[in-house]
Design a protein around this motif. Structure first.
Motif, PDB file in Angstrom:
ATOM      1  N   ARG A  40       0.823  -1.209   0.000  1.00 38.59           N
ATOM      2  CA  ARG A  40       0.000   0.000   0.000  1.00 38.59           C
ATOM      3  C   ARG A  40       0.857   1.259   0.000  1.00 38.59           C
ATOM      4  O   ARG A  40       0.366   2.348  -0.255  1.00 38.59           O
ATOM      5  CB  ARG A  40      -0.918  -0.002   1.209  1.00 38.59           C
ATOM      6  N   TRP A  41       2.140   1.128   0.298  1.00 36.60           N
ATOM      7  CA  TRP A  41       3.039   2.271   0.345  1.00 36.60           C
ATOM      8  C   TRP A  41       3.507   2.690  -1.041  1.00 36.60           C
ATOM      9  O   TRP A  41       4.022   3.802  -1.214  1.00 36.60           O
ATOM     10  CB  TRP A  41       4.264   1.939   1.200  1.00 36.60           C
ATOM     11  N   VAL A  42       3.323   1.840  -2.040  1.00 40.67           N
ATOM     12  CA  VAL A  42       3.900   2.106  -3.359  1.00 40.67           C
ATOM     13  C   VAL A  42       3.264   3.321  -4.054  1.00 40.67           C
ATOM     14  O   VAL A  42       3.998   4.199  -4.516  1.00 40.67           O
ATOM     15  CB  VAL A  42       3.844   0.839  -4.248  1.00 40.67           C
ATOM     16  N   PRO A  43       1.945   3.420  -4.174  1.00 43.04           N
ATOM     17  CA  PRO A  43       1.394   4.591  -4.885  1.00 43.04           C
ATOM     18  C   PRO A  43       1.791   5.939  -4.274  1.00 43.04           C
ATOM     19  O   PRO A  43       2.223   6.830  -5.022  1.00 43.04           O
ATOM     20  CB  PRO A  43      -0.124   4.377  -4.833  1.00 43.04           C
ATOM     21  N   PRO A  44       1.689   6.109  -2.945  1.00 42.15           N
ATOM     22  CA  PRO A  44       2.133   7.403  -2.420  1.00 42.15           C
ATOM     23  C   PRO A  44       3.623   7.646  -2.640  1.00 42.15           C
ATOM     24  O   PRO A  44       4.041   8.780  -2.906  1.00 42.15           O
ATOM     25  CB  PRO A  44       1.833   7.323  -0.918  1.00 42.15           C
ATOM     26  N   ALA A  45       4.426   6.589  -2.587  1.00 44.69           N
ATOM     27  CA  ALA A  45       5.871   6.753  -2.759  1.00 44.69           C
ATOM     28  C   ALA A  45       6.210   7.159  -4.190  1.00 44.69           C
ATOM     29  O   ALA A  45       6.986   8.095  -4.412  1.00 44.69           O
ATOM     30  CB  ALA A  45       6.596   5.464  -2.391  1.00 44.69           C
ATOM     31  N   PHE A  46       5.626   6.472  -5.182  1.00 44.33           N
ATOM     32  CA  PHE A  46       6.016   6.827  -6.550  1.00 44.33           C
ATOM     33  C   PHE A  46       5.430   8.163  -6.985  1.00 44.33           C
ATOM     34  O   PHE A  46       6.060   8.891  -7.759  1.00 44.33           O
ATOM     35  CB  PHE A  46       5.751   5.691  -7.543  1.00 44.33           C
ATOM     36  N   ILE A  47       4.285   8.533  -6.458  1.00 42.63           N
ATOM     37  CA  ILE A  47       3.741   9.862  -6.779  1.00 42.63           C
ATOM     38  C   ILE A  47       4.625  10.943  -6.163  1.00 42.63           C
ATOM     39  O   ILE A  47       4.952  11.946  -6.814  1.00 42.63           O
ATOM     40  CB  ILE A  47       2.280   9.986  -6.299  1.00 42.63           C
ATOM     41  N   THR A  48       5.044  10.730  -4.921  1.00 44.50           N
ATOM     42  CA  THR A  48       5.892  11.716  -4.241  1.00 44.50           C
ATOM     43  C   THR A  48       7.237  11.874  -4.939  1.00 44.50           C
ATOM     44  O   THR A  48       7.696  12.997  -5.185  1.00 44.50           O
ATOM     45  CB  THR A  48       6.110  11.289  -2.776  1.00 44.50           C
ATOM     46  N   ILE A  80      19.434  14.946 -11.774  1.00 47.83           N
ATOM     47  CA  ILE A  80      18.733  14.707 -10.506  1.00 47.83           C
ATOM     48  C   ILE A  80      17.228  14.640 -10.732  1.00 47.83           C
ATOM     49  O   ILE A  80      16.548  13.736 -10.255  1.00 47.83           O
ATOM     50  CB  ILE A  80      19.096  15.802  -9.477  1.00 47.83           C
ATOM     51  N   GLY A  81      16.695  15.603 -11.472  1.00 49.26           N
ATOM     52  CA  GLY A  81      15.247  15.615 -11.737  1.00 49.26           C
ATOM     53  C   GLY A  81      14.800  14.407 -12.536  1.00 49.26           C
ATOM     54  O   GLY A  81      13.809  13.746 -12.198  1.00 49.26           O
ATOM     55  N   MET A  82      15.525  14.097 -13.603  1.00 49.29           N
ATOM     56  CA  MET A  82      15.174  12.933 -14.425  1.00 49.29           C
ATOM     57  C   MET A  82      15.379  11.632 -13.645  1.00 49.29           C
ATOM     58  O   MET A  82      14.633  10.676 -13.821  1.00 49.29           O
ATOM     59  CB  MET A  82      16.016  12.908 -15.708  1.00 49.29           C
ATOM     60  N   GLY A  83      16.406  11.600 -12.795  1.00 48.70           N
ATOM     61  CA  GLY A  83      16.638  10.414 -11.967  1.00 48.70           C
ATOM     62  C   GLY A  83      15.494  10.160 -10.999  1.00 48.70           C
ATOM     63  O   GLY A  83      15.094   9.014 -10.785  1.00 48.70           O
ATOM     64  N   CYS A  84      14.957  11.229 -10.426  1.00 49.97           N
ATOM     65  CA  CYS A  84      13.795  11.071  -9.532  1.00 49.97           C
ATOM     66  C   CYS A  84      12.582  10.552 -10.302  1.00 49.97           C
ATOM     67  O   CYS A  84      11.855   9.684  -9.804  1.00 49.97           O
ATOM     68  CB  CYS A  84      13.459  12.397  -8.856  1.00 49.97           C
ATOM     69  N   MET A  85      12.374  11.059 -11.495  1.00 46.64           N
ATOM     70  CA  MET A  85      11.241  10.580 -12.287  1.00 46.64           C
ATOM     71  C   MET A  85      11.437   9.128 -12.721  1.00 46.64           C
ATOM     72  O   MET A  85      10.491   8.341 -12.733  1.00 46.64           O
ATOM     73  CB  MET A  85      11.015  11.491 -13.494  1.00 46.64           C
ATOM     74  N   ALA A  86      12.667   8.754 -13.058  1.00 49.26           N
ATOM     75  CA  ALA A  86      12.949   7.359 -13.414  1.00 49.26           C
ATOM     76  C   ALA A  86      12.746   6.448 -12.204  1.00 49.26           C
ATOM     77  O   ALA A  86      12.222   5.336 -12.326  1.00 49.26           O
ATOM     78  CB  ALA A  86      14.375   7.233 -13.946  1.00 49.26           C
ATOM     79  N   ALA A  87      13.142   6.919 -11.025  1.00 46.05           N
ATOM     80  CA  ALA A  87      12.924   6.139  -9.807  1.00 46.05           C
ATOM     81  C   ALA A  87      11.431   5.969  -9.537  1.00 46.05           C
ATOM     82  O   ALA A  87      10.993   4.911  -9.059  1.00 46.05           O
ATOM     83  CB  ALA A  87      13.604   6.812  -8.625  1.00 46.05           C
ATOM     84  N   ALA A  88      10.643   6.986  -9.861  1.00 49.33           N
ATOM     85  CA  ALA A  88       9.192   6.886  -9.677  1.00 49.33           C
ATOM     86  C   ALA A  88       8.614   5.809 -10.598  1.00 49.33           C
ATOM     87  O   ALA A  88       7.759   5.019 -10.177  1.00 49.33           O
ATOM     88  CB  ALA A  88       8.529   8.233  -9.959  1.00 49.33           C
ATOM     89  N   PHE A  89       9.082   5.750 -11.834  1.00 54.33           N
ATOM     90  CA  PHE A  89       8.601   4.709 -12.744  1.00 54.33           C
ATOM     91  C   PHE A  89       9.043   3.330 -12.274  1.00 54.33           C
ATOM     92  O   PHE A  89       8.311   2.350 -12.406  1.00 54.33           O
ATOM     93  CB  PHE A  89       9.056   4.973 -14.177  1.00 54.33           C
ATOM     94  N   ALA A  90      10.242   3.235 -11.725  1.00 55.90           N
ATOM     95  CA  ALA A  90      10.712   1.949 -11.181  1.00 55.90           C
ATOM     96  C   ALA A  90       9.851   1.521  -9.998  1.00 55.90           C
ATOM     97  O   ALA A  90       9.520   0.338  -9.840  1.00 55.90           O
ATOM     98  CB  ALA A  90      12.169   2.057 -10.784  1.00 55.90           C
TER      99      ALA A  90
END
Length: 96
Positions: A40-48, A80-90
């Protein structure tokens, strides 16, 4: 016609067996719902994390020259910005 005692005992036994099966099924359902590996932690984490990446890039492009840390990083801000977005997709791949 009156029922025999054997019929009544058999019917009672069948009722108790079905009640036991129902209670076992109920317990099994409860175990599955309260599984410790719930995600249940995944959606809030990847959105954040995704929004953090977008916000980092927006701030860098609008006011990056005014913020000392961002101006020191230079072009690394894009990474840094693109890395955060890539981490969100992961993280999004972990969602069940």
């Amino acid at each position: 016609m009156p029922e025999s005692r054997m019929r009544k005992q058999a019917a009672d036994k069948k009722k108790s067996a079905s009640a036991e099966a129902a209670s076992e099924a109920r317990k099994e359902r409860q175990r599955r719902v309260a599984a410790p590996g719930s995600r249940r932690w995944v959606p809030p984490a990847f959105i954040t994390v995704g929004l953090l990446g977008v916000l980092w890039l927006v701030v860098y492009y609008i006011a990056g020259h005014l913020i000392p840390v961002m101006s020191d990083l230079g072009g690394w801000n894009v990474l840094i910005g693109m890395g955060c977005m890539a981490a969100a997709f992961a993280l999004a791949t972990l969602w069940k």
